[in-house]
Write a protein that holds these residues in place. Structure first.
Motif, PDB file in Angstrom:
ATOM      1  N   GLN A 180      38.185  46.770  24.241  1.00  0.00           N
ATOM      2  CA  GLN A 180      38.813  45.673  24.977  1.00  0.00           C
ATOM      3  C   GLN A 180      40.238  45.465  24.484  1.00  0.00           C
ATOM      4  O   GLN A 180      40.512  45.534  23.278  1.00  0.00           O
ATOM      5  CB  GLN A 180      38.013  44.379  24.787  1.00  0.00           C
ATOM      6  CG  GLN A 180      38.478  43.213  25.652  1.00  0.00           C
ATOM      7  CD  GLN A 180      37.633  41.972  25.441  1.00  0.00           C
ATOM      8  OE1 GLN A 180      37.832  41.220  24.495  1.00  0.00           O
ATOM      9  NE2 GLN A 180      36.652  41.761  26.336  1.00  0.00           N
ATOM     10  N   LEU A 181      41.130  45.245  25.437  1.00  0.00           N
ATOM     11  CA  LEU A 181      42.527  44.931  25.142  1.00  0.00           C
ATOM     12  C   LEU A 181      42.797  43.460  25.448  1.00  0.00           C
ATOM     13  O   LEU A 181      42.278  42.910  26.416  1.00  0.00           O
ATOM     14  CB  LEU A 181      43.467  45.782  25.991  1.00  0.00           C
ATOM     15  CG  LEU A 181      43.591  47.263  25.651  1.00  0.00           C
ATOM     16  CD1 LEU A 181      44.278  48.002  26.802  1.00  0.00           C
ATOM     17  CD2 LEU A 181      44.384  47.460  24.358  1.00  0.00           C
ATOM     18  N   ARG A 182      43.614  42.836  24.615  1.00  0.00           N
ATOM     19  CA  ARG A 182      44.128  41.496  24.896  1.00  0.00           C
ATOM     20  C   ARG A 182      45.644  41.604  25.028  1.00  0.00           C
ATOM     21  O   ARG A 182      46.321  42.040  24.079  1.00  0.00           O
ATOM     22  CB  ARG A 182      43.748  40.505  23.794  1.00  0.00           C
ATOM     23  CG  ARG A 182      42.253  40.277  23.658  1.00  0.00           C
ATOM     24  CD  ARG A 182      41.948  39.298  22.544  1.00  0.00           C
ATOM     25  NE  ARG A 182      42.463  37.957  22.844  1.00  0.00           N
ATOM     26  CZ  ARG A 182      42.456  36.940  21.976  1.00  0.00           C
ATOM     27  NH1 ARG A 182      41.973  37.145  20.744  1.00  0.00           N
ATOM     28  NH2 ARG A 182      42.927  35.762  22.313  1.00  0.00           N
ATOM     29  N   ILE A 183      46.155  41.237  26.200  1.00  0.00           N
ATOM     30  CA  ILE A 183      47.576  41.416  26.506  1.00  0.00           C
ATOM     31  C   ILE A 183      48.177  40.039  26.800  1.00  0.00           C
ATOM     32  O   ILE A 183      47.736  39.342  27.716  1.00  0.00           O
ATOM     33  CB  ILE A 183      47.770  42.348  27.708  1.00  0.00           C
ATOM     34  CG1 ILE A 183      47.136  43.715  27.423  1.00  0.00           C
ATOM     35  CG2 ILE A 183      49.249  42.498  28.042  1.00  0.00           C
ATOM     36  CD1 ILE A 183      47.035  44.601  28.638  1.00  0.00           C
ATOM     37  N   PHE A 184      49.196  39.649  26.023  1.00  0.00           N
ATOM     38  CA  PHE A 184      49.840  38.355  26.176  1.00  0.00           C
ATOM     39  C   PHE A 184      51.201  38.536  26.846  1.00  0.00           C
ATOM     40  O   PHE A 184      52.059  39.278  26.338  1.00  0.00           O
ATOM     41  CB  PHE A 184      50.009  37.678  24.817  1.00  0.00           C
ATOM     42  CG  PHE A 184      48.710  37.234  24.205  1.00  0.00           C
ATOM     43  CD1 PHE A 184      48.254  35.941  24.363  1.00  0.00           C
ATOM     44  CD2 PHE A 184      47.927  38.133  23.488  1.00  0.00           C
ATOM     45  CE1 PHE A 184      47.046  35.532  23.816  1.00  0.00           C
ATOM     46  CE2 PHE A 184      46.720  37.738  22.932  1.00  0.00           C
ATOM     47  CZ  PHE A 184      46.278  36.433  23.096  1.00  0.00           C
ATOM     48  N   VAL A 185      51.395  37.855  27.970  1.00  0.00           N
ATOM     49  CA  VAL A 185      52.644  37.918  28.729  1.00  0.00           C
ATOM     50  C   VAL A 185      53.316  36.552  28.658  1.00  0.00           C
ATOM     51  O   VAL A 185      52.672  35.526  28.921  1.00  0.00           O
ATOM     52  CB  VAL A 185      52.382  38.298  30.205  1.00  0.00           C
ATOM     53  CG1 VAL A 185      53.687  38.352  30.985  1.00  0.00           C
ATOM     54  CG2 VAL A 185      51.636  39.621  30.289  1.00  0.00           C
ATOM     55  N   ASP A 186      54.585  36.535  28.300  1.00  0.00           N
ATOM     56  CA  ASP A 186      55.308  35.257  28.228  1.00  0.00           C
ATOM     57  C   ASP A 186      56.784  35.447  28.578  1.00  0.00           C
ATOM     58  O   ASP A 186      57.635  35.539  27.706  1.00  0.00           O
ATOM     59  CB  ASP A 186      55.177  34.644  26.842  1.00  0.00           C
ATOM     60  CG  ASP A 186      55.686  33.204  26.788  1.00  0.00           C
ATOM     61  OD1 ASP A 186      56.106  32.681  27.834  1.00  0.00           O
ATOM     62  OD2 ASP A 186      55.669  32.599  25.698  1.00  0.00           O
ATOM     63  N   ARG A 187      57.084  35.526  29.857  1.00  0.00           N
ATOM     64  CA  ARG A 187      58.438  35.531  30.430  1.00  0.00           C
ATOM     65  C   ARG A 187      59.283  36.711  29.970  1.00  0.00           C
ATOM     66  O   ARG A 187      59.831  37.426  30.793  1.00  0.00           O
ATOM     67  CB  ARG A 187      59.148  34.206  30.156  1.00  0.00           C
ATOM     68  CG  ARG A 187      58.532  33.043  30.911  1.00  0.00           C
ATOM     69  CD  ARG A 187      59.239  31.734  30.656  1.00  0.00           C
ATOM     70  NE  ARG A 187      58.584  30.647  31.386  1.00  0.00           N
ATOM     71  CZ  ARG A 187      58.739  29.374  31.107  1.00  0.00           C
ATOM     72  NH1 ARG A 187      59.550  28.988  30.124  1.00  0.00           N
ATOM     73  NH2 ARG A 187      58.106  28.453  31.814  1.00  0.00           N
ATOM     74  N   CYS A 188      59.451  36.911  28.676  1.00  0.00           N
ATOM     75  CA  CYS A 188      60.308  38.019  28.224  1.00  0.00           C
ATOM     76  C   CYS A 188      59.594  38.927  27.238  1.00  0.00           C
ATOM     77  O   CYS A 188      60.251  39.720  26.546  1.00  0.00           O
ATOM     78  CB  CYS A 188      61.598  37.485  27.598  1.00  0.00           C
ATOM     79  SG  CYS A 188      61.365  36.665  26.011  1.00  0.00           S
ATOM     80  N   SER A 189      58.273  38.844  27.144  1.00  0.00           N
ATOM     81  CA  SER A 189      57.588  39.663  26.155  1.00  0.00           C
ATOM     82  C   SER A 189      56.197  40.040  26.611  1.00  0.00           C
ATOM     83  O   SER A 189      55.559  39.317  27.387  1.00  0.00           O
ATOM     84  CB  SER A 189      57.493  38.913  24.810  1.00  0.00           C
ATOM     85  OG  SER A 189      56.701  37.748  24.947  1.00  0.00           O
TER      86      SER A 189
END
Length: 564
Positions: free
Chosen positions: A516-525
């Motif tokens: 399992q992958l956990r991917i965090f997206v936050d505007r510029c990252s």
């Protein structure tokens, strides 16, 4: 009627005071003075980032110089403003570097027309790329996290800070606090420059009710200094015996990390010295004894070693009988020399007896904490609860950090991560997982990606994940179980024009199978993790609009909104 007229007159007068044009005393083609004539809190300085530095000596009413700052004052345009807090200042003595003859007369510079007196400075966000759930400064430049500690339910984060521009200069310790590692409150600058030099990176320890800070004084030479806080880390008084550590054999001598060593019952301190780490011990935090050095021939030496950390981690093995093993981890940040160019964090695992660190791997083995392009200056919080080892990194890269497409501020920190250790083959590695505080801000499930979300992907043997928007911009991630690799391609992620070093594909080993992958997206990252901690990858992105489409081949994605 008279009261209304009087009120109107007062408003007009206050407005005129706030925006009255300042009048410099021009003394030459590179030299001017400015007498501060208004009783306001700030003088708002206009900045033009492409210009040369103006060195400003700050003088009090008796012509004593109390401070020196470097500001890129505007010549023909204004990029943004920074506040100079007047605090009894009477005169600014300003000298420009470089040849001014190509820029016109000093008296005609735009800065004089646009300087403003004010009792306020507006820090309302003006940046579309400012992260929503990552720490950033309200304004100005930020790089290395410094002096992090936990005390009385509060996480304290200090950081390398330039209050007078959004590029590197004027190093000061900025300060923010948090109760949950996600929502941060800006505090006044904690430690400011003095005549020993700028305030470079360092650490804090708690000693009874005191908070003791160690930092590098970066003047003509780099020396180590100390300051003590009696109010929980809000304000510091510098130690009268500074500097406490000096050397004459190397110019790069910095970034002290101090900690209490319970095993040896001493205070230890590790700092960077060129391409090695030096270890010291102390009984009182004031007098330090050199014990040993580590680094010769070990790991990557393609750049200068910086920002060390040294701490124990425990590993529990099921066989035999849930046996617990303690090993020591030495973090070593290096610039340049990262796996994909520029800055990165390597580490070593071994044993430490309070005097000497012994690495268990062969000298040429190099281990990276994060395989992205934007993860540097990683250090841990002192005294974290539950014996956790919580770290933050600076989320940028020295190859382009000064040029990323923001102006009001530059740089963010990574999300908080907890470290552990795991075994794979004959080697021991550091595991990296998002701190449990990130679960607390996981919101409702949504059907499409948003600019602030966590994407959980159950993967198969071969998995491809594509995040994209209507502008044709995309980030492509690929997991290959046969090759045991995870890749992230940001070459078409959005604005990549500000640096030739920015568009790239990064690749990480997975040390076995990822489920399992956990991917965090936050505007510029975008930060991607193996849920079990065996892989971490951090990359900046600057899309012209948020990624709102996801395509997963060989897996299933669940998307959670991040509540901030």
């Amino acid at each position: 009627m008279k009261k209304r007229c009087l009120l109107t007159l007062m408003i007009v007068l206050l407005t005129c005071m706030a925006f009255a044009q300042v009048k410099p005393i021009v003394l030459g083609d590179r030299h001017a003075m400015l007498k501060l004539t208004q009783d306001s809190r700030y003088l708002l300085l206009p900045v033009q980032e492409t210009e040369d530095i103006a060195s400003i000596a700050v003088l009090d009413n008796y012509n004593n110089m109390v401070q020196r700052i470097n500001v890129k004052l505007s010549i023909d345009r204004v990029d943004y403003y920074v506040p100079f807090e007047i605090r009894g200042t009477a005169l600014l003595d300003i000298e420009w570097q470089g040849d001014r003859r190509q820029k016109g007369a000093v008296g005609d510079f735009v800065c004089w027309k646009d300087m403003k007196y004010s009792n306020e400075f507006d820090t309302t966000n003006r940046e579309k790329f400012r992260p929503a759930y990552h720490h950033t400064p309200l304004y100005g430049w930020m790089n290395d996290p410094n002096g992090m500690f936990y005390k009385d339910g509060v996480w304290h984060l200090y950081f390398q800070y330039n209050p007078y521009g959004s590029q590197w200069e004027n190093m000061t310790w900025g300060h923010s606090t948090s109760k949950d590692l996600v929502h941060w409150e800006a505090q006044p600058a904690a430690i400011e420059m003095d005549w020993l030099g700028s305030i470079f990176s360092g650490s804090c320890v708690t000693n009874g009710n005191d908070v003791v800070a160690f930092y590098t004084s970066a003047g003509h030479h780099q020396t180590q200094s100390m300051a003590v806080s009696k109010d929980g880390g809000r304000t510091f008084e510098k130690y009268s015996g500074n500097p406490i550590l000096t050397t004459s054999d190397i110019p790069d001598f910095r970034d002290p990390k101090a900690f209490w060593n319970e095993d040896a019952k001493v205070w230890n301190l590790i700092l960077a010295a060129g391409q090695e780490m030096r270890i010291y011990s102390s009984k009182d935090l004031k007098e330090w004894t050199y014990e040993s050095s580590f680094g010769k021939e070990y790991g990557n030496h393609s750049g200068v070693w910086e920002c060390p950390d040294l701490f124990p981690l425990t590993q529990t093995t099921k066989q035999p009988n849930n046996q617990t093993t303690k090993k020591w981890v030495l973090l070593c940040n290096i610039n340049p020399g990262g796996p994909f160019g520029g800055s990165a964090t390597q580490y070593f695992i071994g044993q430490f007896d309070g005097k000497k660190f012994t690495c268990e791997s062969m000298p040429k083995v190099t281990k990276w904490l994060d395989y992205g392009k934007d993860h540097y200056a990683t250090v841990s919080f002192y005294n974290a609860p539950e014996n956790r080892r919580v770290v933050l990194a600076w989320m940028s890269n020295w190859q382009y950090a000064n040029q990323v497409p923001t102006k009001q501020y530059r740089s963010a920190n990574s999300i908080p991560r907890d470290l552990g250790i795991f075994q794979y083959g004959e080697e021991t590695y550091v595991s990296v997982v998002p701190s449990k505080e990130m679960l607390a801000v996981r919101g409702q499930k949504v059907k499409k990606p948003t600019e602030t979300c966590e994407i959980v992907v159950d993967v198969k043997n071969q998995t491809e994940i594509i995040l994209s928007n209507t502008k044709g911009e995309e980030v492509v991630m690929r997991y290959d179980t046969t090759k045991q690799t995870f890749k992230m391609d940001r070459t078409k992620s959005g604005d990549v024009s500000f640096s030739e070093a920015f568009p790239c594909e990064t690749k990480a080993p997975t040390y076995g199978q990822i489920k399992q992958l956990r991917i965090f997206v936050d505007r510029c990252s975008i930060e991607a993790f193996d849920a079990d901690g065996k892989m971490a990858m951090t990359n900046l992105v600057f899309p012209s609009e948020p990624y709102n489409t996801i395509k997963v081949n060989g897996g299933k994605a669940t998307i959670y909104q991040i509540e901030n």
